[in-house]
Design an enzyme around this catalytic site. Structure first.
Site, PDB file in Angstrom:
ATOM      1  N   ILE A 194      10.502  -8.204  -2.423  1.00 15.13           N
ATOM      2  CA  ILE A 194       9.346  -8.614  -1.626  1.00 15.13           C
ATOM      3  C   ILE A 194       8.124  -8.847  -2.515  1.00 15.13           C
ATOM      4  CG2 ILE A 194       8.750  -6.205  -1.103  1.00 15.13           C
ATOM      5  CD1 ILE A 194       7.791  -7.270   1.695  1.00 15.13           C
ATOM      6  N   CYS A 195       7.315  -9.786  -2.093  1.00  6.73           N
ATOM      7  CA  CYS A 195       6.015 -10.071  -2.703  1.00  6.73           C
ATOM      8  C   CYS A 195       6.187 -10.615  -4.119  1.00  6.73           C
ATOM      9  CB  CYS A 195       5.145  -8.820  -2.649  1.00  6.73           C
ATOM     10  SG  CYS A 195       3.398  -9.111  -2.937  1.00  6.73           S
TER      11      CYS A 195
END
Length: 181
Positions: free
Chosen positions: A111-112
């Site tokens: 994620i991210c």
């Protein structure tokens, strides 16, 4: 498929991890009956959490990546923040650990900014992914198709690759973990 009974590695750097991107998926794995294990990229015993740029909680690491073997786990989660994947992508043992999950066809979730580590492990070529927007050029240059979606589950490789953009997407990211793991 659910996480129930599965051992899921969470790989982080002691330099800092976006706290909510560690704790929300961690709790989702536990809620679904899985066993999360915190693996740190160095020999540090603790990991610093951050709430964007502000220090958050510290977390006890279960073991360093130098002592971890992907064969012992059913899947891998790579939380984001900027410092975490930036440190991991320069750590040969961490990159090799990530690559071993990909090569074994085990589910990997990032994620991210965490897809930076996937780039270094040559794990995005030919895959559709999402991330924090500033990584899209890096991901495209590494052979990925970058899309702007809250969560992407790519099944084109040897194993599922789950990616998400940011903390706002955590509910969808955590739900995808339960399905893929």
């Amino acid at each position: 498929m659910s996480v129930n009974g599965k051992k899921i590695a969470f790989l982080v750097a002691d330099e800092g991890v976006e706290q909510v991107e560690l704790t929300d998926p961690w709790e989702a794995v536990k809620k679904d009956g899985g066993q999360p294990v915190l693996i740190v990229g160095s020999d540090s015993k603790t990991v610093q959490g951050f709430n964007h740029l502000d220090k958050g909680d510290t977390f006890d690491a279960d073991l360093p990546v130098s002592q971890a073997d992907a064969a012992d786990y059913d899947g891998l989660v790579l939380p984001g923040g900027v410092a975490n994947p930036d440190a991991l992508r320069t750590n040969r043992e961490a990159v090799a650990f990530v690559k071993s999950f990909v090569d074994a066809g085990k589910p990997v979730a990032a994620i991210c900014h965490a897809p930076w580590t996937l780039v270094e492990a040559d794990a995005v070529r030919g895959r559709t992914v999402t991330s924090w927007p500033s990584l899209q050029t890096d991901l495209r240059n590494a052979g990925a198709e970058w899309v702007d979606q809250e969560v992407v589950v790519d099944l084109k490789g040897p194993g599922p690759l789950i990616t998400s953009r940011n903390p706002d997407d955590l509910p969808a990211f955590s739900k995808a973990l339960g399905s893929a793991f």
